[in-house]
Design an enzyme around this catalytic site. Structure first.
Site, PDB file in Angstrom:
ATOM      1  N   CYS A  72       0.763  -1.133   0.047  1.00  0.00           N
ATOM      2  CA  CYS A  72       0.215  -0.026  -0.146  1.00  0.00           C
ATOM      3  C   CYS A  72       0.448   1.552  -0.681  1.00  0.00           C
ATOM      4  O   CYS A  72       1.810   1.204   0.405  1.00  0.00           O
ATOM      5  CB  CYS A  72      -1.263  -0.123   0.923  1.00  0.00           C
ATOM      6  SG  CYS A  72      -1.918  -1.044   1.997  1.00  0.00           S
ATOM      7  N   ASP A  73       0.299   2.397  -0.441  1.00  0.00           N
ATOM      8  CA  ASP A  73       0.745   3.088  -0.283  1.00  0.00           C
ATOM      9  C   ASP A  73      -0.530   4.395  -0.464  1.00  0.00           C
ATOM     10  O   ASP A  73      -0.869   4.704  -1.282  1.00  0.00           O
ATOM     11  CB  ASP A  73       1.600   3.846  -1.698  1.00  0.00           C
ATOM     12  CG  ASP A  73       3.278   5.062  -1.192  1.00  0.00           C
ATOM     13  OD1 ASP A  73       3.559   4.673  -0.579  1.00  0.00           O
ATOM     14  OD2 ASP A  73       2.460   6.387  -2.116  1.00  0.00           O
ATOM     15  N   SER A  74       0.137   5.919   0.816  1.00  0.00           N
ATOM     16  CA  SER A  74      -1.119   7.127   0.494  1.00  0.00           C
ATOM     17  C   SER A  74       0.335   7.624   0.551  1.00  0.00           C
ATOM     18  O   SER A  74       1.031   8.075   1.055  1.00  0.00           O
ATOM     19  CB  SER A  74      -1.580   6.833   2.000  1.00  0.00           C
ATOM     20  OG  SER A  74      -1.998   5.473   2.167  1.00  0.00           O
TER      21      SER A  74
END
Length: 206
Positions: A72-74
């Site tokens: 994941c990457d935000s």
């Protein structure tokens, strides 16, 4: 089949554990800044976070024989700019001056890999965009928040589930994606690669 979380985020781990999954945590060593810098300058924000998420997942894939790997990457889309972790107290202060009383879109990219016999045989990716309505903390409150150290190492310089939650007036969308990993999207991506989320629950399938 292992469930591998390619992230050092304690918030993502907390969300998964609360939802019945006990993942193996393996932190990737990818250079996020280098990957983002190599993308076209006008790349859609969704593409940026998905690319980073998939890079993290692929980085930890070697060595696993039978696994589902989630990366994941935000990042926060605010004022036409895509920003990640402030890194320094000065940047965090400046960011809150610009965000206070306004809105931003927290973009969370997801990549789910199915590894079988040590080979990545299927990949599913997606992004969730959630609108954040920021409060208007006083200068003293911002200073106190920055002093906790929390906003320096989180996407956009805020959290929903920590100290930063005091200064978020509302969320329009999936709150789990703001914390770090969208449960609804992850379930859909797992289904795309032929895995039922209920089969991954630590309590077993119903």
């Amino acid at each position: 089949m292992e469930f591998v979380l390619a992230s050092q985020s304690p918030a993502r781990l907390m969300v998964l554990r609360a939802a019945g999954i006990q993942p193996v945590v393996q932190v990737s060593g990818v250079d996020e800044d280098a990957i983002a810098a190599a993308l076209p300058e006008n790349a859609p924000h969704e593409h940026v976070v998905v690319t980073l998420a998939e890079a993290k997942a692929r980085e930890v894939a070697p060595g696993h024989a039978d696994a589902v790997i989630v990366g994941c990457d935000s990042m926060l889309s605010h004022g036409g700019e895509l920003v990640g972790k402030p890194g320094t107290a000065e940047r965090a202060r400046e960011r809150w001056k610009r965000m206070a009383g306004g809105e931003g879109r927290l973009m969370t990219g997801h990549a789910v890999l199915r590894v079988r016999d040590g080979v990545v045989e299927a990949v599913a990716t997606g992004t969730v965009a959630t609108t954040i309505r920021f409060g208007s903390p006083t200068e003293d409150e911002v200073e106190a928040y920055v002093g906790t150290g929390e906003p320096l190492s989180v996407a956009g310089g805020f959290t929903l589930d920590g100290f930063g939650g005091w200064f978020v007036d509302g969320v329009d969308g999936d709150p789990s994606s703001v914390i770090g990993i969208s449960l609804p999207l992850t379930r859909k991506l797992l289904a795309e690669i032929g895995v039922r989320v209920v089969d991954l629950w630590a309590t077993g399938s119903p």
